[in-house]
Write a protein that holds these residues in place. Structure first.
Motif, short mmCIF file in Angstrom:
data_model
loop_
_atom_site.label_atom_id
_atom_site.label_comp_id
_atom_site.label_asym_id
_atom_site.label_seq_id
_atom_site.Cartn_x
_atom_site.Cartn_y
_atom_site.Cartn_z
N PRO A 257 0.83 -1.21 0.00
CA PRO A 257 0.00 0.00 0.00
C PRO A 257 0.86 1.26 0.00
O PRO A 257 1.93 1.29 0.61
CB PRO A 257 -0.82 -0.11 1.28
CG PRO A 257 -0.10 -1.08 2.13
CD PRO A 257 0.70 -1.97 1.23
N ILE A 258 0.39 2.27 -0.71
CA ILE A 258 1.10 3.54 -0.77
C ILE A 258 0.77 4.33 0.49
O ILE A 258 -0.39 4.63 0.74
CB ILE A 258 0.70 4.33 -2.03
CG1 ILE A 258 1.07 3.51 -3.28
CG2 ILE A 258 1.36 5.71 -2.06
CD1 ILE A 258 0.48 4.03 -4.56
N ASN A 259 1.78 4.62 1.28
CA ASN A 259 1.59 5.30 2.57
C ASN A 259 0.55 4.59 3.43
O ASN A 259 -0.26 5.22 4.10
CB ASN A 259 1.21 6.77 2.36
CG ASN A 259 2.29 7.55 1.67
OD1 ASN A 259 3.47 7.30 1.88
ND2 ASN A 259 1.91 8.47 0.82
N GLY A 260 0.55 3.27 3.38
CA GLY A 260 -0.37 2.48 4.19
C GLY A 260 -1.79 2.39 3.66
O GLY A 260 -2.67 1.83 4.31
N VAL A 261 -2.03 2.92 2.45
CA VAL A 261 -3.38 2.94 1.88
C VAL A 261 -3.34 2.37 0.47
O VAL A 261 -2.47 2.72 -0.33
CB VAL A 261 -3.92 4.39 1.84
CG1 VAL A 261 -5.28 4.44 1.19
CG2 VAL A 261 -3.96 4.99 3.23
N TYR A 262 -4.30 1.51 0.17
CA TYR A 262 -4.43 1.00 -1.19
C TYR A 262 -5.21 2.02 -2.01
O TYR A 262 -6.10 2.69 -1.50
CB TYR A 262 -5.17 -0.34 -1.20
CG TYR A 262 -4.35 -1.46 -0.63
CD1 TYR A 262 -3.38 -2.09 -1.39
CD2 TYR A 262 -4.52 -1.86 0.69
CE1 TYR A 262 -2.60 -3.10 -0.85
CE2 TYR A 262 -3.76 -2.88 1.24
CZ TYR A 262 -2.80 -3.50 0.45
OH TYR A 262 -2.03 -4.49 0.97
N THR A 263 -4.87 2.10 -3.29
CA THR A 263 -5.59 3.00 -4.19
C THR A 263 -6.42 2.18 -5.17
O THR A 263 -6.16 0.99 -5.36
CB THR A 263 -4.63 3.89 -4.98
OG1 THR A 263 -3.85 3.06 -5.86
CG2 THR A 263 -3.70 4.68 -4.06
N ARG A 264 -7.38 2.82 -5.79
CA ARG A 264 -8.20 2.16 -6.79
C ARG A 264 -7.35 1.66 -7.95
O ARG A 264 -7.54 0.57 -8.45
CB ARG A 264 -9.28 3.12 -7.30
CG ARG A 264 -10.23 2.45 -8.26
CD ARG A 264 -10.83 3.47 -9.23
NE ARG A 264 -11.52 2.82 -10.31
CZ ARG A 264 -10.91 2.30 -11.38
NH1 ARG A 264 -9.62 2.30 -11.49
NH2 ARG A 264 -11.61 1.73 -12.34
N ASP A 265 -6.36 2.47 -8.36
CA ASP A 265 -5.50 2.07 -9.47
C ASP A 265 -4.69 0.83 -9.11
O ASP A 265 -4.54 -0.08 -9.93
CB ASP A 265 -4.55 3.21 -9.86
CG ASP A 265 -5.27 4.34 -10.57
OD1 ASP A 265 -6.44 4.16 -10.99
OD2 ASP A 265 -4.67 5.42 -10.70
N ASN A 266 -4.14 0.79 -7.89
CA ASN A 266 -3.39 -0.41 -7.47
C ASN A 266 -4.29 -1.64 -7.47
O ASN A 266 -3.90 -2.70 -7.94
CB ASN A 266 -2.78 -0.20 -6.09
CG ASN A 266 -1.48 0.52 -6.13
OD1 ASN A 266 -1.28 1.38 -6.97
ND2 ASN A 266 -0.59 0.21 -5.23
#
Length: 181
Positions: A72-81
């Protein structure tokens, strides 16, 4: 039509960047191109790892790209990922790739548990990936480190969150794939 839409999505995510991330985005776009062309079976040197047809090198490149996506980017998943991870799920199922199927069985469970609303919303948007994604969620093999949530926890998430977010047809397709061995 859905493959065309996915191709456009991959192209768009690969082309959108900020000036400070141009190099990273260019590398990611080439990785997305390699993933897409691997899925489509295009072995043209322009779409393979360093222009070679070395399957092991191609796999290692896709594996590195996958590992970058599941963090996760900065501990958060994104829709794109998530969208790209779902595409990896399609790739693994359609290419019968045991290594990626095993990775996804563990990683998708963890992501669905930690981000159930985003997971369900992205799944609904990319409904063509429902069968591949939900079959990996329902895989009963367990990770040796025990980090993934138990099957009963995932069943609760699917019933509570997925049922609210997915259409009835999408929910039924996910539920069927979850319980199919």
């Amino acid at each position: 039509m859905k493959k065309f839409i996915l191709l456009l999505f991959l192209f768009a995510t690969g082309c959108t960047s900020t000036p400070s991330k141009v190099h990273q985005e260019r590398a990611r776009y080439s990785q997305e191109s390699i993933l897409l062309n691997s899925y489509l079976g295009n072995e043209h040197p322009a779409y393979t790892h360093n222009g070679s047809n070395d399957e092991l090198a191609q796999f290692k490149l896709l594996e590195r790209f996958y590992i970058q996506l599941v963090e996760p980017i900065n501990g958060v998943y994104t829709r794109d990922n998530l969208a790209l991870i779902f595409f990896f799920s399609l790739y693994a199922v359609h290419k019968n790739n045991a290594a990626f199927n095993e990775y996804l069985s563990s990683d998708l469970k963890i992501i669905a548990y930690s981000e159930p609303e985003l997971f369900a919303a992205t799944l609904s948007e990319l409904d063509f990936s429902i069968s591949a994604v939900c079959s990996r969620l329902g895989d009963e093999s367990e990770n040796s480190d025990g980090a993934e949530p138990r099957r009963e926890v995932l069943e609760n998430i699917i019933v509570k969150i997925f049922k609210k977010t997915l259409s009835e047809q999408e929910f039924n397709a996910c539920n069927t794939a979850f319980y199919t061995k």
